[in-house]
Design a protein around this motif. Structure first.
Motif, PDB file in Angstrom:
ATOM      1  N   LEU A   3       6.855  11.372  -7.869  1.00 35.52           N
ATOM      2  CA  LEU A   3       8.186  10.848  -7.590  1.00 35.52           C
ATOM      3  C   LEU A   3       8.599   9.724  -8.538  1.00 35.52           C
ATOM      4  N   ALA A   4       7.619   8.999  -9.086  1.00 38.21           N
ATOM      5  CA  ALA A   4       7.942   7.856  -9.930  1.00 38.21           C
ATOM      6  C   ALA A   4       7.951   8.177 -11.420  1.00 38.21           C
ATOM      7  N   LEU A   5       7.700   9.415 -11.776  1.00 40.56           N
ATOM      8  CA  LEU A   5       7.659   9.761 -13.203  1.00 40.56           C
ATOM      9  C   LEU A   5       8.994   9.425 -13.867  1.00 40.56           C
ATOM     10  N   GLY A   6       8.909   8.698 -14.976  1.00 38.63           N
ATOM     11  CA  GLY A   6      10.106   8.328 -15.718  1.00 38.63           C
ATOM     12  C   GLY A   6      10.848   7.137 -15.151  1.00 38.63           C
ATOM     13  N   LYS A   7      10.320   6.492 -14.142  1.00 41.16           N
ATOM     14  CA  LYS A   7      10.978   5.326 -13.546  1.00 41.16           C
ATOM     15  C   LYS A   7      10.148   4.084 -13.847  1.00 41.16           C
ATOM     16  N   ASP A   8      10.510   3.426 -14.941  1.00 46.36           N
ATOM     17  CA  ASP A   8       9.733   2.279 -15.408  1.00 46.36           C
ATOM     18  C   ASP A   8       9.749   1.119 -14.423  1.00 46.36           C
ATOM     19  N   ASP A   9      10.845   0.947 -13.678  1.00 49.57           N
ATOM     20  CA  ASP A   9      10.919  -0.148 -12.706  1.00 49.57           C
ATOM     21  C   ASP A   9       9.817  -0.042 -11.660  1.00 49.57           C
ATOM     22  N   ALA A  10       9.544   1.154 -11.232  1.00 47.72           N
ATOM     23  CA  ALA A  10       8.519   1.343 -10.207  1.00 47.72           C
ATOM     24  C   ALA A  10       7.138   0.980 -10.746  1.00 47.72           C
ATOM     25  N   PHE A  11       6.829   1.377 -11.966  1.00 44.89           N
ATOM     26  CA  PHE A  11       5.522   1.063 -12.552  1.00 44.89           C
ATOM     27  C   PHE A  11       5.399  -0.434 -12.862  1.00 44.89           C
ATOM     28  N   THR A  12       6.489  -1.059 -13.289  1.00 45.56           N
ATOM     29  CA  THR A  12       6.466  -2.499 -13.527  1.00 45.56           C
ATOM     30  C   THR A  12       6.247  -3.253 -12.222  1.00 45.56           C
ATOM     31  N   ALA A  13       6.939  -2.836 -11.163  1.00 42.46           N
ATOM     32  CA  ALA A  13       6.751  -3.470  -9.857  1.00 42.46           C
ATOM     33  C   ALA A  13       5.322  -3.273  -9.361  1.00 42.46           C
ATOM     34  N   GLY A  14       4.775  -2.092  -9.583  1.00 41.86           N
ATOM     35  CA  GLY A  14       3.395  -1.834  -9.189  1.00 41.86           C
ATOM     36  C   GLY A  14       2.409  -2.684  -9.954  1.00 41.86           C
ATOM     37  N   SER A  15       2.618  -2.838 -11.252  1.00 42.50           N
ATOM     38  CA  SER A  15       1.690  -3.646 -12.049  1.00 42.50           C
ATOM     39  C   SER A  15       1.797  -5.125 -11.707  1.00 42.50           C
ATOM     40  N   LYS A  16       3.003  -5.600 -11.403  1.00 42.60           N
ATOM     41  CA  LYS A  16       3.149  -6.990 -10.959  1.00 42.60           C
ATOM     42  C   LYS A  16       2.417  -7.207  -9.636  1.00 42.60           C
ATOM     43  N   SER A  17       2.471  -6.236  -8.765  1.00 40.29           N
ATOM     44  CA  SER A  17       1.769  -6.342  -7.493  1.00 40.29           C
ATOM     45  C   SER A  17       0.257  -6.344  -7.705  1.00 40.29           C
ATOM     46  N   ILE A  18      -0.225  -5.519  -8.600  1.00 42.20           N
ATOM     47  CA  ILE A  18      -1.663  -5.477  -8.881  1.00 42.20           C
ATOM     48  C   ILE A  18      -2.130  -6.800  -9.474  1.00 42.20           C
ATOM     49  N   GLN A  19      -1.332  -7.399 -10.332  1.00 46.24           N
ATOM     50  CA  GLN A  19      -1.680  -8.709 -10.889  1.00 46.24           C
ATOM     51  C   GLN A  19      -1.789  -9.756  -9.783  1.00 46.24           C
ATOM     52  N   GLY A  20      -0.824  -9.744  -8.869  1.00 41.51           N
ATOM     53  CA  GLY A  20      -0.864 -10.694  -7.754  1.00 41.51           C
ATOM     54  C   GLY A  20      -2.068 -10.478  -6.861  1.00 41.51           C
ATOM     55  N   ILE A  21      -2.372  -9.228  -6.570  1.00 42.61           N
ATOM     56  CA  ILE A  21      -3.529  -8.908  -5.726  1.00 42.61           C
ATOM     57  C   ILE A  21      -4.817  -9.365  -6.401  1.00 42.61           C
ATOM     58  N   ALA A  22      -4.938  -9.137  -7.697  1.00 39.19           N
ATOM     59  CA  ALA A  22      -6.133  -9.574  -8.424  1.00 39.19           C
ATOM     60  C   ALA A  22      -6.271 -11.090  -8.398  1.00 39.19           C
ATOM     61  N   VAL A  58       0.811  -1.212   0.000  1.00 38.79           N
ATOM     62  CA  VAL A  58       0.000   0.000   0.000  1.00 38.79           C
ATOM     63  C   VAL A  58       0.853   1.274   0.000  1.00 38.79           C
ATOM     64  N   ASP A  59       1.915   1.302   0.734  1.00 43.10           N
ATOM     65  CA  ASP A  59       2.804   2.464   0.742  1.00 43.10           C
ATOM     66  C   ASP A  59       3.394   2.728  -0.642  1.00 43.10           C
ATOM     67  N   GLY A  60       3.891   1.657  -1.250  1.00 46.35           N
ATOM     68  CA  GLY A  60       4.490   1.789  -2.576  1.00 46.35           C
ATOM     69  C   GLY A  60       3.503   2.250  -3.622  1.00 46.35           C
ATOM     70  N   PHE A  61       2.261   1.770  -3.535  1.00 42.23           N
ATOM     71  CA  PHE A  61       1.242   2.216  -4.477  1.00 42.23           C
ATOM     72  C   PHE A  61       1.022   3.718  -4.366  1.00 42.23           C
ATOM     73  N   GLY A  62       1.033   4.221  -3.158  1.00 45.55           N
ATOM     74  CA  GLY A  62       0.854   5.662  -2.959  1.00 45.55           C
ATOM     75  C   GLY A  62       1.949   6.464  -3.632  1.00 45.55           C
ATOM     76  N   TYR A  63       3.189   6.004  -3.504  1.00 44.99           N
ATOM     77  CA  TYR A  63       4.298   6.709  -4.134  1.00 44.99           C
ATOM     78  C   TYR A  63       4.284   6.571  -5.649  1.00 44.99           C
ATOM     79  N   VAL A  64       4.036   5.355  -6.132  1.00 41.16           N
ATOM     80  CA  VAL A  64       4.122   5.114  -7.571  1.00 41.16           C
ATOM     81  C   VAL A  64       2.967   5.748  -8.319  1.00 41.16           C
ATOM     82  N   TYR A  65       1.738   5.509  -7.833  1.00 39.88           N
ATOM     83  CA  TYR A  65       0.567   5.957  -8.585  1.00 39.88           C
ATOM     84  C   TYR A  65      -0.029   7.269  -8.083  1.00 39.88           C
ATOM     85  N   GLY A  66       0.387   7.723  -6.926  1.00 40.15           N
ATOM     86  CA  GLY A  66      -0.234   8.918  -6.369  1.00 40.15           C
ATOM     87  C   GLY A  66       0.664  10.124  -6.259  1.00 40.15           C
ATOM     88  N   SER A  67       1.887  10.033  -6.764  1.00 44.05           N
ATOM     89  CA  SER A  67       2.783  11.186  -6.668  1.00 44.05           C
ATOM     90  C   SER A  67       3.602  11.319  -7.956  1.00 44.05           C
TER      91      SER A  67
END
Length: 161
Positions: free
Chosen positions: A121-140, A110-119
């Motif tokens: 700070l993650a603009l231009g950092k593909d690793d963060a968005f990939t990690a977030g999408s992998k987490s969303i897939q697992g949660i689903a 939940v903390d990481g989602f806030g940083y990646v998708y809500g701020s």
């Protein structure tokens, strides 16, 4: 010797639940592996990725084990007395273990989602968005597995006499 009065829909639902739980565990572990090697995701956004990793892993394995044991018990053991009670407890325990694993999984992300998708700070950092999408897939996957477990528990495994 396979029991004759087994519901095929219940057996299929439990087998599907066990398979989905295994896939969810694999996605979770591969996501953790990616997050631990991705420099951007590890350093800034998903710092707490493994706080509950062992709990999620063991709860998922426990849910799979409960599902498989309940399924095998319904198929190959006569359901009378204490055996029926244990089978019923395992049928209920499997989705509970999966939802607790999902809760631990969400707690870590939940903390990481806030940083990646809500701020910004993650603009231009593909690793963060990939990690977030992998987490969303697992949660689903964990969520679908849990819902299938609830449906399976209500379907039952035995035909009524």
């Amino acid at each position: 010797m396979v029991a004759k009065n087994v519901k095929k829909s219940g057996v299929i639902a439990y087998a599907l639940m066990a398979a989905l739980a295994l896939i969810a565990l694999i996605v979770y572990l591969s996501g953790n592996s990616y997050i631990s090697t991705a420099p951007t995701a590890k350093d800034e956004f998903f710092q707490s990725y493994n706080v509950h990793a062992s709990q999620v892993t063991w709860l998922t394995i426990g849910g799979i084990a409960c599902t498989v044991i309940a399924l095998l018990s319904a198929l190959f053991v006569e359901q009378k007395g204490i055996v029926r009670l244990c089978t019923d407890v395992l049928r209920v325990a499997a989705p509970i273990l999966i939802i607790v694993a999902l809760a631990f999984f969400l707690t870590d992300r939940v903390d990481g989602f806030g940083y990646v998708y809500g701020s910004n700070l993650a603009l231009g950092k593909d690793d963060a968005f990939t990690a977030g999408s992998k987490s969303i897939q697992g949660i689903a996957l964990y969520g679908v597995t849990w819902l299938l477990g609830i449906v399976s528990a209500f379907l039952g495994l035995k035909k009524k006499a």
